[in-house]
Design an enzyme around this catalytic site. Structure first.
Site, PDB file in Angstrom:
ATOM      1  N   SER A 284       0.829  -1.201   0.000  1.00  0.00           N
ATOM      2  CA  SER A 284       0.000   0.000   0.000  1.00  0.00           C
ATOM      3  C   SER A 284       0.868   1.258   0.000  1.00  0.00           C
ATOM      4  O   SER A 284       1.645   1.480  -0.923  1.00  0.00           O
ATOM      5  CB  SER A 284      -0.959  -0.047   1.196  1.00  0.00           C
ATOM      6  OG  SER A 284      -1.996   0.894   1.051  1.00  0.00           O
TER       7      SER A 284
ATOM      8  N   ASP B  67     -10.024  -5.353  -4.049  1.00  0.00           N
ATOM      9  CA  ASP B  67      -9.426  -4.344  -3.175  1.00  0.00           C
ATOM     10  C   ASP B  67     -10.342  -3.121  -3.125  1.00  0.00           C
ATOM     11  O   ASP B  67     -10.550  -2.448  -4.132  1.00  0.00           O
ATOM     12  CB  ASP B  67      -8.049  -3.959  -3.721  1.00  0.00           C
ATOM     13  CG  ASP B  67      -7.221  -3.129  -2.758  1.00  0.00           C
ATOM     14  OD1 ASP B  67      -7.806  -2.292  -2.043  1.00  0.00           O
ATOM     15  OD2 ASP B  67      -5.995  -3.312  -2.732  1.00  0.00           O
TER      16      ASP B  67
ATOM     17  N   HIS C 287      -7.712  -5.721   0.200  1.00  0.00           N
ATOM     18  CA  HIS C 287      -6.481  -4.924   0.288  1.00  0.00           C
ATOM     19  C   HIS C 287      -5.463  -5.579   1.219  1.00  0.00           C
ATOM     20  O   HIS C 287      -4.278  -5.660   0.900  1.00  0.00           O
ATOM     21  CB  HIS C 287      -6.842  -3.518   0.789  1.00  0.00           C
ATOM     22  CG  HIS C 287      -5.702  -2.549   0.745  1.00  0.00           C
ATOM     23  ND1 HIS C 287      -5.109  -2.148  -0.431  1.00  0.00           N
ATOM     24  CD2 HIS C 287      -5.035  -1.889   1.744  1.00  0.00           C
ATOM     25  CE1 HIS C 287      -4.144  -1.272  -0.167  1.00  0.00           C
ATOM     26  NE2 HIS C 287      -4.073  -1.124   1.141  1.00  0.00           N
TER      27      HIS C 287
END
Length: 273
Positions: A95, A224, A253
């Site tokens: 991320s 996600d 995610h």
């Protein structure tokens, strides 16, 4: 495990386990290095040296008033890598951490890096702009900041559901996974995570990706709800020559937790390739 002092006095916490080829991890927002423990333990047991730090303002690192943006995050990572005499490393970012890895390579090149892995990562650029019409509107991130300022504790509890796909029918995410997400998030400074929203959403990593000249693996779940896959990993893979792609059907995610074994095996295979 210990602390390093950055040039501005910020104390950066890190963990350093095992021995062997080095794998350096950069975590997502608003978590800390503990979010990687499932990968760190596995790879250390497989004969790798694994290093992970708490980004400034997160976890056990100083809640620095300044430097809560990608250039400084990358500089902190570079200081860590140099201080620990790490060479021929594989950099792994999840991320926001994927942005940190990209900006590190954009600023410092790959002299100390042999491979890169971007997992559910924010590059090339998240926010909608005239030349990135598929991005998320700025209003999405403005609302995130407003909700953080109003009640960050509840915001993190709500975010965890989407982060791990626990809001999907049939999800089997444990209460422990959700609780630890909240606990790690609450360790981060509000000032720091508030500023970091701009860092992960508005930073343009396209020039950084152009500097990738090493084997690269991108991994992401196709469900996600945090970082849309079509504007993230799929575009990144097109920008990095020869990038390998691994997309997990129906995965969220937070795949380093929900799909820990699969991520670990993909990492191990890539590291040994």
């Amino acid at each position: 495990m210990g602390y390093l002092t950055m040039s501005d006095g910020t104390q950066l916490y890190y963990k350093d386990w095992g021995s062997g080829p080095a794998v350096v991890f950069s975590h997502g927002w608003p978590l800390n290095a503990d979010a990687w423990d499932g990968q760190l333990l596995f790879l250390a047991q497989q004969g790798f040296r694994v290093v992970a730090h708490d980004r400034r303002g997160h976890g056990r690192s100083s809640q620095s008033p300044d430097g809560n943006e990608m250039n400084t995050y990358a500089d902190d990572l570079a200081t860590l890598i140099e201080a620990l005499s790490i060479t021929d490393a594989t950099l792994v970012g999840h991320s926001t951490g994927g942005g940190e890895v990209a900006r590190y390579i954009g600023r410092y090149g790959t002299d100390r890096v042999s491979k890169a892995v971007l997992i559910s990562a924010v590059p090339p650029i998240m926010v909608q702009t005239p030349d990135n019409p598929d991005g998320l509107p700025l209003a999405v991130f403005d609302e995130m900041r407003a909700t953080l300022a109003a009640d960050r504790s509840q915001f993190y509890q709500d975010l965890a559901l989407k982060f791990f796909g626990a809001n999907r029918p049939g999800a089997t995410v444990s209460k422990g996974v959700l609780d630890q997400f909240w606990a790690w998030s609450m360790q981060a400074g509000l000032w720091n995570v508030y500023q970091c929203v701009s860092a992960f959403s508005e930073t343009d990593f396209r020039d950084d990706l152009a500097a990738f000249d090493i084997p690269t693996l991108v991994i992401q779940g196709d469900d996600d709800q945090i970082v849309p896959i079509r504007n993230a990993s799929m575009k990144t893979a097109q920008m990095v020559p020869g990038a390998q792609e691994a997309y997990y059907p129906g995965a969220p995610h937070g795949i380093t937790a929900t799909h820990q074994d699969q991520v670990n095996q993909d990492l191990l295979t890539f590291l040994k390739s």
